[in-house]
Design a protein around this motif. Sequence first.
Motif, PDB file in Angstrom:
ATOM      1  N   VAL A   5      16.707  -7.938  13.946  1.00  0.00           N
ATOM      2  CA  VAL A   5      18.136  -7.742  13.752  1.00  0.00           C
ATOM      3  C   VAL A   5      18.820  -9.100  13.739  1.00  0.00           C
ATOM      4  N   ARG A   6      19.626  -9.362  12.717  1.00  0.00           N
ATOM      5  CA  ARG A   6      20.388 -10.604  12.630  1.00  0.00           C
ATOM      6  C   ARG A   6      21.637 -10.468  13.502  1.00  0.00           C
ATOM      7  N   LEU A   7      21.757 -11.373  14.472  1.00  0.00           N
ATOM      8  CA  LEU A   7      22.793 -11.238  15.509  1.00  0.00           C
ATOM      9  C   LEU A   7      23.631 -12.494  15.630  1.00  0.00           C
ATOM     10  N   LEU A   8      24.940 -12.299  15.795  1.00  0.00           N
ATOM     11  CA  LEU A   8      25.870 -13.387  16.104  1.00  0.00           C
ATOM     12  C   LEU A   8      26.393 -13.160  17.514  1.00  0.00           C
ATOM     13  N   VAL A   9      26.370 -14.197  18.350  1.00  0.00           N
ATOM     14  CA  VAL A   9      26.833 -14.095  19.739  1.00  0.00           C
ATOM     15  C   VAL A   9      28.195 -14.759  19.869  1.00  0.00           C
ATOM     16  N   CYS A  10      29.155 -14.042  20.469  1.00  0.00           N
ATOM     17  CA  CYS A  10      30.494 -14.610  20.690  1.00  0.00           C
ATOM     18  C   CYS A  10      30.850 -14.512  22.164  1.00  0.00           C
ATOM     19  N   ASP A  11      30.953 -15.657  22.823  1.00  0.00           N
ATOM     20  CA  ASP A  11      31.350 -15.743  24.229  1.00  0.00           C
ATOM     21  C   ASP A  11      31.942 -17.125  24.433  1.00  0.00           C
ATOM     22  N   ASP A  12      33.050 -17.215  25.164  1.00  0.00           N
ATOM     23  CA  ASP A  12      33.718 -18.504  25.285  1.00  0.00           C
ATOM     24  C   ASP A  12      33.086 -19.425  26.331  1.00  0.00           C
ATOM     25  N   ALA A  36      29.376 -18.306  18.640  1.00  0.00           N
ATOM     26  CA  ALA A  36      30.788 -18.680  18.533  1.00  0.00           C
ATOM     27  C   ALA A  36      31.407 -18.749  19.928  1.00  0.00           C
ATOM     28  N   GLY A  37      32.290 -19.723  20.114  1.00  0.00           N
ATOM     29  CA  GLY A  37      32.950 -19.889  21.397  1.00  0.00           C
ATOM     30  C   GLY A  37      34.376 -19.396  21.403  1.00  0.00           C
ATOM     31  N   SER A  38      34.839 -18.864  20.262  1.00  0.00           N
ATOM     32  CA  SER A  38      36.208 -18.348  20.176  1.00  0.00           C
ATOM     33  C   SER A  38      36.238 -17.200  19.171  1.00  0.00           C
ATOM     34  N   GLY A  39      37.311 -16.418  19.229  1.00  0.00           N
ATOM     35  CA  GLY A  39      37.460 -15.311  18.298  1.00  0.00           C
ATOM     36  C   GLY A  39      37.572 -15.782  16.862  1.00  0.00           C
ATOM     37  N   GLU A  40      38.356 -16.826  16.658  1.00  0.00           N
ATOM     38  CA  GLU A  40      38.546 -17.353  15.308  1.00  0.00           C
ATOM     39  C   GLU A  40      37.224 -17.845  14.710  1.00  0.00           C
ATOM     40  N   GLU A  41      36.434 -18.509  15.550  1.00  0.00           N
ATOM     41  CA  GLU A  41      35.139 -19.007  15.084  1.00  0.00           C
ATOM     42  C   GLU A  41      34.207 -17.844  14.753  1.00  0.00           C
ATOM     43  N   ALA A  46      31.013 -14.751  11.084  1.00  0.00           N
ATOM     44  CA  ALA A  46      30.594 -13.418  10.653  1.00  0.00           C
ATOM     45  C   ALA A  46      30.696 -13.291   9.137  1.00  0.00           C
ATOM     46  N   ALA A  47      31.755 -13.868   8.570  1.00  0.00           N
ATOM     47  CA  ALA A  47      31.943 -13.811   7.116  1.00  0.00           C
ATOM     48  C   ALA A  47      30.916 -14.673   6.392  1.00  0.00           C
ATOM     49  N   ARG A  48      30.541 -15.797   7.007  1.00  0.00           N
ATOM     50  CA  ARG A  48      29.626 -16.735   6.333  1.00  0.00           C
ATOM     51  C   ARG A  48      28.158 -16.381   6.538  1.00  0.00           C
TER      52      ARG A  48
END
Length: 209
Positions: A5-12, A36-41, A46-48
């Motif tokens: 599973v391709r996963l992106l982790v987001c936590d500041d 990612a360390g921020s919501g914007e990032e 996620a888009a890229r």
Amino acid sequence: MTPSVRLLVCDDHAVVRAGLLALLASAGDIEVVGEAGSGEEAVALAARLRPQVVLMDLQLGEGIDGVETTRRITAGEGAPHVLVLTTYDTDADITRAIDAGATGYLLKAERPEELFAAVHAAAAGRTVLSPPVASRVMAQMRAPARRLTDREQEILARLAEGLGNREIARALFISEATVKTHLSRIYDKLGVDTRAGAVAAAKERRLLT
């Protein structure tokens, strides 16, 4: 063999992200494609990177929070699934995250194998909830919505303006003790335990005019 599973982790928190990446690497069938360390990032990555699942914390420090990040990530066609991983399990947090489009809601107290299974479930579009979260969701569904009284609405409106208890008491010509009593009832009805949580829940439910 189960495909990765391709996963992106987001936590500041960088330390938390590092721990998650090390843990997920041990799974063998989960590929972390970005962090990612921020919501914007997270929205940009996620888009890229086009992950299948985004592992999302709710509290992200400055900038947009996890709920708004989830809403933006899941808005488009072919969007990844969002699996919330947080320490927060209030009714308001759960409701906001699910309303924003989260596929699952896990607590950070879960065992590693539960997290791995949840990632795969989310990738397949299946809803996954930690047992305490599932219990709260069921309780919400069974219990009728509890309406706020006119006085509670007034206090909630002042709360949203940023007024403290003493200022609210002066504005409404009541005692601070009465304000505290009403706040306790407001928290109970909205399923929150903080002033910020009450304001967030009120905005989500459009209780503020």
